[in-house]
Structure formats: structure tokens, C-alpha cells
Design a protein around this motif. Sequence first.
Motif, PDB file in Angstrom:
ATOM      1  N   VAL A 114      41.919  65.162 -36.861  1.00  0.00           N
ATOM      2  CA  VAL A 114      42.341  66.512 -36.501  1.00  0.00           C
ATOM      3  C   VAL A 114      43.759  66.736 -37.012  1.00  0.00           C
ATOM      4  CG1 VAL A 114      42.790  68.085 -34.588  1.00  0.00           C
ATOM      5  CG2 VAL A 114      40.850  66.510 -34.484  1.00  0.00           C
ATOM      6  N   THR A 123      39.014  69.819 -38.022  1.00  0.00           N
ATOM      7  CA  THR A 123      38.757  69.247 -36.697  1.00  0.00           C
ATOM      8  C   THR A 123      37.998  67.933 -36.712  1.00  0.00           C
ATOM      9  OG1 THR A 123      36.695  70.505 -36.447  1.00  0.00           O
ATOM     10  CG2 THR A 123      38.727  71.544 -35.655  1.00  0.00           C
ATOM     11  N   THR A 124      37.222  67.679 -37.734  1.00  0.00           N
ATOM     12  CA  THR A 124      36.404  66.458 -37.727  1.00  0.00           C
ATOM     13  C   THR A 124      36.316  65.787 -39.095  1.00  0.00           C
ATOM     14  OG1 THR A 124      34.399  67.769 -38.095  1.00  0.00           O
ATOM     15  CG2 THR A 124      34.922  67.211 -35.820  1.00  0.00           C
TER      16      THR A 124
END
Length: 103
Positions: A55, A49-50
Amino acid sequence: MIAALVPDALHLCSVSHRARARGGERMYHHMMIVDPARDRLGRVRVFDTTGAAGVAWRSMRPERLHGYVRRLLARHDTFRYDPESARLTCLPARPPAGEITGP
């Protein structure tokens, strides 16, 4: 790390490191979803996600994930995370048996 995960579930995971700044406070700074099922090349799927790639779903060998969590995710100019303190904390998640859909 991967061997300890429940094999038939997705895992909601948090990566943490101790900061070399802020008196060694443990910082929970990264979220991912890990599917521990291996493909024919021995890779696991990671929804990052980071991370450095933004993403995205990525396939990687378990040793690559280990290095990714320890080194790449430890980079931060302000907190200066300690790669040796890396911890991946995961919670297995699967829908109730009667509610599984799809292939």
C-alpha cells in the motif's frame, strides 16, 4: 487510459482480468486511486492498495501504469489472469464544491 479520466478528480479504480482458470471468468482483483494530474515529469500519482509495492502512493508515467495493470497485476498462480484482457474501470470522485479544503 489516463487521457480518458476526468482531469480534476481523483479516480477510484478497479483492475480486472479474465482468468485462464474458472472458464474465463472476469475477476475484479485490484483496487487503486489514480490522480490523473501530471507532475513536471509527466507522471501521474497512483495509490496502490494491493500491488507489488504494498500500500503506497507511487508516481509513474502513464505507459508504466498501463504495463503495470496488464502484466504485473496479471500474475496469479491459481487464476492465471490473461494480461490481454486487462481492464481499468474508474469512477471519478471529488467533494462537493463548498467542501474542498486544503491547498
